[in-house]
Motif scaffolding. Structure first.
Motif, PDB file in Angstrom:
ATOM      1  N   ALA A   1       0.837  -1.205   0.000  1.00  0.00           N
ATOM      2  CA  ALA A   1       0.000   0.000   0.000  1.00  0.00           C
ATOM      3  C   ALA A   1       0.871   1.253   0.000  1.00  0.00           C
ATOM      4  N   LEU A   2       1.992   1.197   0.713  1.00  0.00           N
ATOM      5  CA  LEU A   2       2.905   2.338   0.759  1.00  0.00           C
ATOM      6  C   LEU A   2       3.510   2.614  -0.613  1.00  0.00           C
ATOM      7  N   VAL A   3       3.882   1.555  -1.317  1.00  0.00           N
ATOM      8  CA  VAL A   3       4.409   1.711  -2.677  1.00  0.00           C
ATOM      9  C   VAL A   3       3.341   2.290  -3.604  1.00  0.00           C
ATOM     10  N   ALA A   4       2.095   1.826  -3.462  1.00  0.00           N
ATOM     11  CA  ALA A   4       1.008   2.315  -4.310  1.00  0.00           C
ATOM     12  C   ALA A   4       0.767   3.805  -4.101  1.00  0.00           C
ATOM     13  N   ARG A   5       0.752   4.221  -2.842  1.00  0.00           N
ATOM     14  CA  ARG A   5       0.547   5.644  -2.557  1.00  0.00           C
ATOM     15  C   ARG A   5       1.721   6.491  -3.054  1.00  0.00           C
ATOM     16  N   SER A   6       2.913   5.938  -2.989  1.00  0.00           N
ATOM     17  CA  SER A   6       4.083   6.659  -3.498  1.00  0.00           C
ATOM     18  C   SER A   6       3.998   6.827  -5.011  1.00  0.00           C
ATOM     19  N   LEU A   7       3.585   5.774  -5.700  1.00  0.00           N
ATOM     20  CA  LEU A   7       3.429   5.866  -7.153  1.00  0.00           C
ATOM     21  C   LEU A   7       2.361   6.882  -7.532  1.00  0.00           C
ATOM     22  N   MET A   8       1.311   6.960  -6.728  1.00  0.00           N
ATOM     23  CA  MET A   8       0.254   7.931  -6.999  1.00  0.00           C
ATOM     24  C   MET A   8       0.795   9.359  -6.967  1.00  0.00           C
ATOM     25  N   GLY A   9       1.736   9.614  -6.065  1.00  0.00           N
ATOM     26  CA  GLY A   9       2.346  10.940  -6.015  1.00  0.00           C
ATOM     27  C   GLY A   9       3.346  11.180  -7.122  1.00  0.00           C
ATOM     28  N   LEU A  10       4.085  10.130  -7.516  1.00  0.00           N
ATOM     29  CA  LEU A  10       5.113  10.283  -8.547  1.00  0.00           C
ATOM     30  C   LEU A  10       4.526  10.431  -9.948  1.00  0.00           C
ATOM     31  N   LEU A  11       3.444   9.734 -10.228  1.00  0.00           N
ATOM     32  CA  LEU A  11       2.933   9.627 -11.590  1.00  0.00           C
ATOM     33  C   LEU A  11       1.847  10.630 -11.921  1.00  0.00           C
ATOM     34  N   ASN A  12       1.600  11.586 -11.062  1.00  0.00           N
ATOM     35  CA  ASN A  12       0.517  12.534 -11.319  1.00  0.00           C
ATOM     36  C   ASN A  12       0.914  13.932 -10.849  1.00  0.00           C
ATOM     37  N   GLY A  13       0.952  14.869 -11.795  1.00  0.00           N
ATOM     38  CA  GLY A  13       1.184  16.279 -11.463  1.00  0.00           C
ATOM     39  C   GLY A  13       0.102  17.161 -12.039  1.00  0.00           C
ATOM     40  N   ASN A  14      -1.116  16.612 -12.106  1.00  0.00           N
ATOM     41  CA  ASN A  14      -2.192  17.285 -12.835  1.00  0.00           C
ATOM     42  C   ASN A  14      -2.728  18.539 -12.162  1.00  0.00           C
ATOM     43  N   VAL A  15      -2.614  18.639 -10.844  1.00  0.00           N
ATOM     44  CA  VAL A  15      -3.212  19.792 -10.162  1.00  0.00           C
ATOM     45  C   VAL A  15      -2.565  21.086 -10.640  1.00  0.00           C
ATOM     46  N   GLY A  16      -1.235  21.136 -10.660  1.00  0.00           N
ATOM     47  CA  GLY A  16      -0.549  22.343 -11.117  1.00  0.00           C
ATOM     48  C   GLY A  16      -0.781  22.622 -12.584  1.00  0.00           C
ATOM     49  N   VAL A  17      -0.841  21.567 -13.403  1.00  0.00           N
ATOM     50  CA  VAL A  17      -1.058  21.744 -14.834  1.00  0.00           C
ATOM     51  C   VAL A  17      -2.460  22.281 -15.097  1.00  0.00           C
ATOM     52  N   ILE A  18      -3.445  21.776 -14.361  1.00  0.00           N
ATOM     53  CA  ILE A  18      -4.817  22.254 -14.554  1.00  0.00           C
ATOM     54  C   ILE A  18      -4.937  23.715 -14.136  1.00  0.00           C
ATOM     55  N   ARG A  19      -4.249  24.111 -13.085  1.00  0.00           N
ATOM     56  CA  ARG A  19      -4.242  25.533 -12.700  1.00  0.00           C
ATOM     57  C   ARG A  19      -3.720  26.380 -13.850  1.00  0.00           C
ATOM     58  N   THR A  20      -2.647  25.931 -14.491  1.00  0.00           N
ATOM     59  CA  THR A  20      -2.082  26.680 -15.609  1.00  0.00           C
ATOM     60  C   THR A  20      -3.063  26.736 -16.769  1.00  0.00           C
ATOM     61  N   ILE A  21      -3.728  25.612 -17.055  1.00  0.00           N
ATOM     62  CA  ILE A  21      -4.692  25.572 -18.154  1.00  0.00           C
ATOM     63  C   ILE A  21      -5.832  26.555 -17.907  1.00  0.00           C
ATOM     64  N   ILE A  22      -6.333  26.576 -16.680  1.00  0.00           N
ATOM     65  CA  ILE A  22      -7.430  27.494 -16.364  1.00  0.00           C
ATOM     66  C   ILE A  22      -6.975  28.942 -16.558  1.00  0.00           C
ATOM     67  N   GLY A  23      -5.753  29.259 -16.123  1.00  0.00           N
ATOM     68  CA  GLY A  23      -5.234  30.603 -16.320  1.00  0.00           C
ATOM     69  C   GLY A  23      -5.070  30.956 -17.789  1.00  0.00           C
ATOM     70  N   GLU A  24      -4.763  29.966 -18.637  1.00  0.00           N
ATOM     71  CA  GLU A  24      -4.601  30.220 -20.068  1.00  0.00           C
ATOM     72  C   GLU A  24      -5.928  30.245 -20.804  1.00  0.00           C
ATOM     73  N   ILE A  25      -6.961  29.664 -20.213  1.00  0.00           N
ATOM     74  CA  ILE A  25      -8.300  29.714 -20.810  1.00  0.00           C
ATOM     75  C   ILE A  25      -9.017  30.998 -20.420  1.00  0.00           C
ATOM     76  N   ALA A  26      -9.001  31.330 -19.135  1.00  0.00           N
ATOM     77  CA  ALA A  26      -9.691  32.527 -18.625  1.00  0.00           C
ATOM     78  C   ALA A  26      -8.662  33.648 -18.494  1.00  0.00           C
ATOM     79  N   THR A  27      -8.530  34.464 -19.522  1.00  0.00           N
ATOM     80  CA  THR A  27      -7.520  35.529 -19.531  1.00  0.00           C
ATOM     81  C   THR A  27      -8.054  36.855 -19.000  1.00  0.00           C
ATOM     82  N   GLU A  28      -9.380  37.014 -18.944  1.00  0.00           N
ATOM     83  CA  GLU A  28      -9.949  38.269 -18.449  1.00  0.00           C
ATOM     84  C   GLU A  28     -10.107  38.218 -16.933  1.00  0.00           C
ATOM     85  N   ARG A  29      -9.807  39.334 -16.274  1.00  0.00           N
ATOM     86  CA  ARG A  29      -9.838  39.399 -14.817  1.00  0.00           C
ATOM     87  C   ARG A  29     -11.221  39.049 -14.261  1.00  0.00           C
TER      88      ARG A  29
END
Length: 611
Positions: A115-143
């Motif tokens: 289970a510890l290895v599985a949770r570690s892989l979940m952190g290593l193989l996913n960086g979507n939160v930061g990328v989605i923040r960037t996408i939202i900023g690039e989609i919504a350009t007006e204040r």
């Protein structure tokens, strides 16, 4: 500067609904994966028989959470770099696949270390939160769109907080609990569930992730300035599905103008190209915009400054630009006062105005993850009674507090799911009204003051377990606590994201978002690891209130730091003043830059008119 009040119609004018809906469906599945673990993590660790006693279970639960966060610290920044190099869309798809693999490993784990290895892989193989923040900023350009667009992040988390705990609470069938495997389940499924009682919720979550993956491949548009015009075969297939199945006419993609069609289309394109050349040629003959020797014309170009702010200018450039390698003007590499290069990520994160929003986000991430992880653990502890008189509690008001209230996974799942529904209501109906009438810093500072009150209240739920106290009092008390947390989280999360976004330099915004996720992940690593020990120690010494009251102190630090954050309007004014000083200091150089920009906008707008 006074916060401008907009009507709902004004705020929604031109809002990028279509792509935000696609991004939301991608993001929706990940909070489900994150929150589905909370109701049963205590029982999973207990069944692994790794903890020497029940008081130590919270420590090992903290290890599972901390391993995930530690690996996020290592990987989030690199996923941000990966998205800058290869694009946002491919990064999201890799993250969804990685999360699915790690969930399956977790569900079919035989022991704690798997289970510890599985949770570690979940952190290593996913960086979507930061990328989605960037996408939202690039989609919504007006204040006026940004706050509402960024509020989709906590809204989706609240939706995930509804479905995830329900899946984790009601699809775990352990021996000796109220949950029994339904009789209509196939015999083979019953056999698997008996051997792996935690597999079914993870398999169901993987189905949600696969739905998000298919949606991303078919309908998500690339927002990276360099890659957004490259051909996307998945998007072509999605456009075909829209047209043939739903009868929706897809818009013309940038790469489709290079695809050879019939002779009529080719002739039409040739006419467009000739018209472009004539228009640009005539403009060069009549327009003095490129004539740097004419000082009066330079002055007329500079007179635009009071009309358009820097952020409005960037939005205009983004609207008409077909190729946008960066939003910032390239300058020579300069060493800042801190000794770092001005273009370095270390300089931007630690020595600019973005530092305080990131530091506040660190503290918020720390105490919220501790609450999310350890409230179910605290509630799952058995009720401690007096050995001499079992009808009395072992806890003594106000300082001696031990044990929990004996909640089962389905009870905790119901609590978290129903308050998640309340969070959705807050984001959909209350947040837009609050955002239109108050600036984001005022909202944030006001609501952060409620967190310490909530954390002080948590451990005293023990004293509602007496025989004379009705059971509904416990339920009401817990709903008040989780309701306060949900209300504050739903309204403060988009505000801090918006502050980080607008305080970040345009040229490295995606990298800063990745660094922010890494820093937040370090908080999610430190928090469960430290509070796992604190909670175990406090349970052994009958002072369970220590772990919760210490969170109140961290919230007070976040409140103090928030008063060092500059409001967004002040940031814009400061940037405009700096632009003005640069213009006065080197008029000819600035004039040349503005001339080239004006010429570029003019030619690009001509191209857009001929399409």
């Amino acid at each position: 500067m006074v916060h401008q009040k907009l009507t709902f119609k004004q705020q929604m004018d031109g809002f990028p609904w279509a792509q935000l809906m696609v991004v939301s469906l991608v993001r929706f599945s990940e909070p489900i994966a994150f929150s589905s673990l909370f109701p049963y993590v205590y029982f999973m660790v207990k069944d692994f028989k790794i903890a020497p006693n029940d008081a130590q279970v919270s420590k090992y639960s903290g290890y599972l959470s901390s391993s995930f966060a530690l690996c996020q610290v290592i990987s989030a920044y690199h996923w941000g770099r990966f998205s800058e190099t290869h694009g946002r869309k491919i990064t999201l798809t890799c993250g969804l696949i990685g999360t699915s693999i790690s969930l399956l490993i977790l569900g079919f784990s035989h022991n704690f270390y798997q289970a510890l290895v599985a949770r570690s892989l979940m952190g290593l193989l996913n960086g979507n939160v930061g990328v989605i923040r960037t996408i939202i900023g690039e989609i919504a350009t007006e204040r006026k769109h940004q706050a509402l667009a960024f509020s989709t992040m906590p809204l989706l988390f609240q939706f995930g907080a509804v479905i995830g705990p329900m899946i984790g609470g009601f699809l775990v069938f352990r021996d000796g609990t109220m949950n029994e495997v339904p009789s209509w389940f196939p015999r083979c499924a019953k056999k698997i569930i008996k051997s792996y009682p935690y597999a079914l919720p993870n398999v169901v979550v993987c189905i949600f992730l696969m739905f998000g993956l298919i949606n991303a491949i078919l309908f998500l548009e690339e927002t990276h300035p360099v890659f957004k015009n490259k051909r996307d075969y998945g998007l072509d297939l999605g456009d075909s599905i829209k047209k043939s199945i739903f009868g929706i006419q897809p818009k013309r993609r940038p790469w489709q103008k290079y695809i050879h069609g019939n002779s009529e289309d080719s002739h039409h394109r040739d006419e467009e190209i000739n018209a472009n050349e004539v228009q640009v040629h005539s403009e060069d003959e009549r327009s003095p915009l490129l004539d740097h020797s004419n000082e009066s014309e330079a002055e007329s170009v500079q007179s635009i400054d009071p009309i358009l702010t820097r952020r409005q200018s960037v939005s205009l450039i983004r609207t008409y630009s077909l190729h946008e390698p960066t939003d910032a003007v390239h300058t020579d590499i300069v060493t800042a006062s801190d000794g770092c290069k001005e273009s370095s990520i270390f300089h931007h994160v630690f020595h600019t105005k973005v530092f305080y929003p990131i530091s506040v986000n660190f503290i918020m991430a720390l105490h919220l993850i501790v609450y999310n992880e350890f409230l179910p653990v605290f509630l799952a502890y058995d009720l401690a009674v007096d050995p001499e008189n079992p009808k009395k509690l072992a806890s003594k008001f106000p300082w001696k507090i031990s044990g929990g209230i004996g909640y089962e996974p389905e009870q905790t799942g119901t609590l978290l799911s129903t308050t998640g529904i309340f969070g959705c209501f807050v984001v959909i109906f209350i947040f837009p009204v609050v955002d239109r009438n108050f600036d984001c810093l005022t909202i944030f500072r006001t609501l952060v003051k409620l967190y310490p009150i909530m954390y002080i209240m948590v451990p005293y739920v023990i004293f509602l377990q007496g025989e004379r106290v009705p059971s509904w009092c416990t339920v009401t008390y817990l709903y008040i606590i989780t309701g306060i947390k949900t209300f504050c989280g739903a309204l403060t999360s988009p505000q801090i994201m918006l502050l980080i976004h607008n305080s970040s330099p345009l040229s490295c915004r995606s990298v800063i978002n990745g660094a922010t996720i890494s820093i937040s992940a370090s908080a999610r690593f430190i928090g469960p690891l430290a509070w796992g020990y604190i909670m175990s120690w406090s349970q052994e010494h009958d002072v369970a209130w220590v772990s919760w009251w210490s969170l109140s102190l961290f919230c007070m630090v976040a409140l103090y730091q928030s008063y060092k954050i500059a409001p967004i309007d002040d940031i814009e004014e400061e940037d405009n003043q700096q632009d003005g000083e640069n213009t006065n200091g080197s008029r000819s150089e600035a004039s040349g830059v503005r001339m080239s920009h004006r010429s570029s906008l003019s030619s690009l707008s001509n191209q857009s008119r001929t399409k």
